[in-house]
Design an enzyme around this catalytic site. Structure first.
Site, PDB file in Angstrom:
ATOM      1  CB  CYS A 115      -2.169   4.902   3.280  1.00 54.00           C
ATOM      2  SG  CYS A 115      -2.158   3.303   4.102  1.00 54.00           S
ATOM      3  NE  ARG A 154      -4.926   5.331   8.976  1.00 52.29           N
ATOM      4  CZ  ARG A 154      -4.034   5.328   7.990  1.00 52.29           C
ATOM      5  NH1 ARG A 154      -3.672   4.198   7.432  1.00 52.29           N
ATOM      6  NH2 ARG A 154      -3.495   6.445   7.573  1.00 52.29           N
ATOM      7  CB  CYS A 175      -0.940  -0.007   1.206  1.00 56.06           C
ATOM      8  SG  CYS A 175      -2.339   1.130   1.017  1.00 56.06           S
ATOM      9  CE  LYS A 192      -8.954  -4.280   3.777  1.00 58.34           C
ATOM     10  NZ  LYS A 192      -8.347  -2.988   3.438  1.00 58.34           N
ATOM     11  CB  CYS A 244      -4.257   3.709  -0.738  1.00 61.35           C
ATOM     12  SG  CYS A 244      -4.726   3.452   0.987  1.00 61.35           S
TER      13      CYS A 244
END
Length: 205
Positions: A119, A202, A117, A192, A127
């Site tokens: 991000c 996060r 990814c 998910k 992303c």
């Protein structure tokens, strides 16, 4: 494109990880967060008992995992430098690539899976590559290819794309195959859940 289910039968650890439902440590994957620096083992406040490790300290986590009979880890990288194109994500000497090499050199039996990814690496936190105020899906794909290739060349055993770009699996599979990595599996992030667990993650990444 040729389907190659043999990828999932290349070694005993992988075969045990993907076999039919059976509750055991063979199915467990420990997420580890690799940060730049030296001699760092810092607890993540939102995930008590979990830590940020510098590449030179990640061996402590691997030893703990092996002692608990956990044979797979999923690595996330947290660089100090971030830019619009997430260039540290595909830097061959980036923090995650260092972590991969450290683990595979010292603990070759550990199966190393890496998150694909952008991000964690972009200055804007998205992303992919931005075009104005939107993510440009197709411009992002070549960057994901470079990231995956850099991880596998550093020694990753499997990649796990979490970027959500359309067409990414075809792009990643094609790049890996073209570069001789036909046996590297791609792990799905397809399932998910709407969950409060994402908040602590996060902070970790």
């Amino acid at each position: 494109m040729i389907k190659r289910p043999r990828r999932l039968r290349t070694n005993e650890v992988l075969r045990k990880a993907v076999r039919e439902t059976r509750l055991s440590t063979d199915s467990l994957i420990w997420p580890l967060f690799i940060v730049e620096g030296k001699n760092i083992k810092k607890e993540i406040s939102s995930l008590p008992g979990q830590y940020h490790f510098s590449p030179d300290m990640v061996g402590k986590a691997i030893e703990a995992a092996l002692k608990a009979d956990v044979k797979s880890v999923l690595l996330f990288g947290l660089p100090k430098h971030k830019d619009e194109k997430g260039s540290e994500a595909y830097n061959e000497n980036g923090v995650l690539q260092q972590g991969i090499r450290e683990i595979k050199q010292r603990y070759p039996q550990m199966q190393v899976i890496t998150d694909i990814c952008m991000c964690e690496y972009t200055s804007h936190g998205h992303c992919g590559i931005l075009e104005g105020e939107r993510v440009d899906n197709d411009r992002t794909l070549p960057y994901l290819e470079k990231i995956a290739l850099s991880h596998v060349m550093a020694g990753a055993d499997m990649i796990a794309p979490s970027d959500m770009m359309d067409g990414r699996i075809y792009a990643l599979r094609s790049t890996l195959d073209k570069n001789g990595f036909t046996d590297i599996p791609i792990m799905s992030y397809a399932v998910k859940y709407a969950s409060s667990f994402y908040g602590p993650f996060r902070e970790a990444a």
